[in-house]
Design a protein around this motif. Structure first.
Motif, PDB file in Angstrom:
ATOM      1  N   UNK A 148       0.856  -1.188   0.000  1.00 48.16           N
ATOM      2  CA  UNK A 148       0.000   0.000   0.000  1.00 48.16           C
ATOM      3  C   UNK A 148       0.894   1.242   0.000  1.00 48.16           C
ATOM      4  N   UNK A 149       0.615   2.162  -0.905  1.00 51.05           N
ATOM      5  CA  UNK A 149       1.312   3.463  -0.930  1.00 51.05           C
ATOM      6  C   UNK A 149       0.311   4.505  -0.454  1.00 51.05           C
ATOM      7  N   UNK A 150       0.757   5.311   0.522  1.00 50.80           N
ATOM      8  CA  UNK A 150      -0.148   6.322   1.062  1.00 50.80           C
ATOM      9  C   UNK A 150       0.619   7.590   1.419  1.00 50.80           C
ATOM     10  N   UNK A 151      -0.156   8.677   1.539  1.00 48.22           N
ATOM     11  CA  UNK A 151       0.432   9.994   1.822  1.00 48.22           C
ATOM     12  C   UNK A 151       0.818  10.116   3.291  1.00 48.22           C
ATOM     13  N   UNK A 152       1.985  10.699   3.525  1.00 50.94           N
ATOM     14  CA  UNK A 152       2.420  11.083   4.864  1.00 50.94           C
ATOM     15  C   UNK A 152       2.902  12.520   4.751  1.00 50.94           C
ATOM     16  N   UNK A 153       3.135  13.157   5.873  1.00 55.18           N
ATOM     17  CA  UNK A 153       3.638  14.527   5.828  1.00 55.18           C
ATOM     18  C   UNK A 153       4.963  14.537   5.077  1.00 55.18           C
ATOM     19  N   UNK A 173       1.969  -3.633  13.374  1.00 57.97           N
ATOM     20  CA  UNK A 173       0.732  -3.367  12.643  1.00 57.97           C
ATOM     21  C   UNK A 173       0.711  -1.886  12.280  1.00 57.97           C
ATOM     22  N   UNK A 174       0.353  -1.586  11.029  1.00 60.23           N
ATOM     23  CA  UNK A 174       0.296  -0.209  10.546  1.00 60.23           C
ATOM     24  C   UNK A 174      -1.157   0.089  10.187  1.00 60.23           C
ATOM     25  N   UNK A 175      -1.724   1.122  10.828  1.00 61.84           N
ATOM     26  CA  UNK A 175      -3.094   1.539  10.554  1.00 61.84           C
ATOM     27  C   UNK A 175      -3.032   2.674   9.528  1.00 61.84           C
ATOM     28  N   UNK A 176      -3.739   2.494   8.405  1.00 65.07           N
ATOM     29  CA  UNK A 176      -3.670   3.435   7.290  1.00 65.07           C
ATOM     30  C   UNK A 176      -5.059   4.012   7.028  1.00 65.07           C
ATOM     31  N   UNK A 177      -5.216   5.340   7.116  1.00 66.49           N
ATOM     32  CA  UNK A 177      -6.487   5.950   6.741  1.00 66.49           C
ATOM     33  C   UNK A 177      -6.718   5.793   5.232  1.00 66.49           C
ATOM     34  N   UNK A 178      -7.852   5.213   4.849  1.00 65.80           N
ATOM     35  CA  UNK A 178      -8.126   4.959   3.428  1.00 65.80           C
ATOM     36  C   UNK A 178      -8.088   6.218   2.561  1.00 65.80           C
ATOM     37  N   UNK A 179      -8.529   7.390   3.045  1.00 61.09           N
ATOM     38  CA  UNK A 179      -8.459   8.577   2.179  1.00 61.09           C
ATOM     39  C   UNK A 179      -7.021   8.960   1.785  1.00 61.09           C
ATOM     40  N   UNK A 180      -6.009   8.481   2.519  1.00 62.39           N
ATOM     41  CA  UNK A 180      -4.617   8.811   2.211  1.00 62.39           C
ATOM     42  C   UNK A 180      -3.982   7.838   1.228  1.00 62.39           C
ATOM     43  N   UNK A 181      -4.665   6.729   0.928  1.00 62.38           N
ATOM     44  CA  UNK A 181      -4.110   5.699   0.042  1.00 62.38           C
ATOM     45  C   UNK A 181      -4.131   6.182  -1.402  1.00 62.38           C
ATOM     46  N   UNK A 182      -2.982   6.048  -2.082  1.00 60.68           N
ATOM     47  CA  UNK A 182      -2.905   6.421  -3.500  1.00 60.68           C
ATOM     48  C   UNK A 182      -2.738   5.204  -4.399  1.00 60.68           C
ATOM     49  N   UNK A 183      -2.304   4.062  -3.846  1.00 64.76           N
ATOM     50  CA  UNK A 183      -2.148   2.837  -4.632  1.00 64.76           C
ATOM     51  C   UNK A 183      -2.138   1.646  -3.682  1.00 64.76           C
ATOM     52  N   UNK A 184      -2.662   0.520  -4.171  1.00 71.13           N
ATOM     53  CA  UNK A 184      -2.654  -0.717  -3.379  1.00 71.13           C
ATOM     54  C   UNK A 184      -2.846  -1.882  -4.323  1.00 71.13           C
TER      55      UNK A 184
END
Length: 80
Positions: A23-28, A54-65
């Motif tokens: 999963x690729x997601x946005x971070x600061x 365990x890594x919890x990822x907010x779905x709105x921040x996901x750009x690819x999976x």
């Protein structure tokens, strides 16, 4: 011709728990990737279990999976 890939949030919402994913997601300051087993979904987030935590990822921040193949077996340590 292959069918188009679903949006990453849709993929993560529909994939069976236990699926190995990246999963690729946005971070600061940019983007980051997490590789591991999809182990949870709640509301607008998913949880991926990596080798470390365990890594919890907010779905709105996901750009690819996407689903990835199982990890190769770990090699035995070398003998001196």
């Amino acid at each position: 011709m292959s069918s188009p890939m679903p949006p990453p949030q849709q993929f993560l919402s529909a994939a069976p728990l236990g699926t190995r994913v990246v999963v690729r997601y946005r971070i600061e300051g940019g983007l980051t990737d997490v590789l591991g087993e999809l182990v949870g979904r709640a509301g607008a987030e998913c949880t991926v279990r990596t080798r470390r935590a365990d890594v919890v990822i907010p779905l709105p921040l996901v750009v690819a999976a996407k689903e990835v193949p199982p990890a190769p077996p770990r090699r035995n340590p070398r003998q001196a």
